[in-house]
Write a protein that holds these residues in place. Structure first.
Motif, short mmCIF file in Angstrom:
data_model
loop_
_atom_site.label_atom_id
_atom_site.label_comp_id
_atom_site.label_asym_id
_atom_site.label_seq_id
_atom_site.Cartn_x
_atom_site.Cartn_y
_atom_site.Cartn_z
N UNK A 5 25.02 56.90 -25.30
CA UNK A 5 24.79 57.19 -23.88
C UNK A 5 23.76 56.26 -23.24
N UNK A 6 22.90 55.65 -24.05
CA UNK A 6 21.86 54.77 -23.52
C UNK A 6 22.41 53.45 -22.98
N UNK A 7 23.68 53.15 -23.26
CA UNK A 7 24.30 51.94 -22.71
C UNK A 7 24.24 51.96 -21.19
N UNK A 8 24.51 53.12 -20.60
CA UNK A 8 24.48 53.21 -19.13
C UNK A 8 23.10 52.89 -18.57
N UNK A 9 22.06 53.25 -19.30
CA UNK A 9 20.69 52.93 -18.86
C UNK A 9 20.48 51.41 -18.86
N UNK A 10 20.98 50.73 -19.90
CA UNK A 10 20.83 49.27 -19.94
C UNK A 10 21.65 48.62 -18.82
N UNK A 11 22.83 49.14 -18.55
CA UNK A 11 23.63 48.59 -17.45
C UNK A 11 22.87 48.73 -16.14
N UNK A 12 22.27 49.87 -15.89
CA UNK A 12 21.49 50.06 -14.66
C UNK A 12 20.30 49.10 -14.62
N UNK A 13 19.61 48.94 -15.74
CA UNK A 13 18.49 47.99 -15.79
C UNK A 13 18.97 46.57 -15.53
N UNK A 14 20.16 46.22 -16.05
CA UNK A 14 20.66 44.86 -15.82
C UNK A 14 21.00 44.66 -14.35
N UNK A 15 21.52 45.68 -13.68
CA UNK A 15 21.81 45.55 -12.26
C UNK A 15 20.53 45.35 -11.45
N UNK A 16 19.49 46.07 -11.78
CA UNK A 16 18.20 45.88 -11.10
C UNK A 16 17.63 44.49 -11.40
N UNK A 17 17.78 44.04 -12.66
CA UNK A 17 17.28 42.72 -13.03
C UNK A 17 18.05 41.61 -12.33
#
Length: 144
Positions: A5-17
């Motif tokens: 489930x933490x993949x979605x957190x990384x995807x969100x962080x990548x969008x912000x980055x």
């Protein structure tokens, strides 16, 4: 162990980055990449490269090509996740000043990212981005 489930957190962080990247700042994006020698990156500005040092320089070079950017949106095309590897395919849309241009221009990229757990969190280990988002004629692959 890293949760699927933490993949979605990384995807969100990548969008912000990526918002930071189109404003000239590569640092948040560099934080979410693997720093191992097998990391790879292929972006629209140059050939693919492998290894952390090359990936970091490529992100810095990309950031230097953008300014005054804004994320327009991300379209998820596909997402595959296992406990050991994840693959994300997206269409990314921005508006930014590109290169030496003074006009704010639309930028649309087709992107594939591969993620894997490392040091207790998901990290990007490969990213390929190119501007091909519409059908192309067969002759488009011919280089002169």
């Amino acid at each position: 162990m890293v949760a699927v489930d933490d993949v979605d957190e990384l995807i969100e962080r990548s969008h912000l980055a990526l918002h930071e990247l189109v404003n000239g700042n590569p640092e948040p994006l560099k934080e979410i990449y693997s720093h191992r020698d097998d990391v790879s990156l292929a972006n629209p500005f140059g050939p693919a490269g492998r290894g952390w040092d090359r990936a970091a320089r490529t992100m810095e070079g990309s950031a230097s090509n953008y300014r005054d950017g804004k994320v327009v949106g991300f379209e998820n095309v596909a997402k595959y996740v296992t406990s050991e590897l994840a693959c994300i395919v997206e269409i990314e849309r921005y508006r930014a000043r590109v290169g030496g241009g003074e006009e704010i221009s639309p930028v649309t990229l087709r992107v594939t990212s591969i993620l894997r757990p490392a040091d207790g969190t998901w990290k990007i280990v490969h990213r390929h981005a190119d501007p091909i988002t519409t059908p192309q004629p067969a002759e488009s692959v011919i280089q002169e």
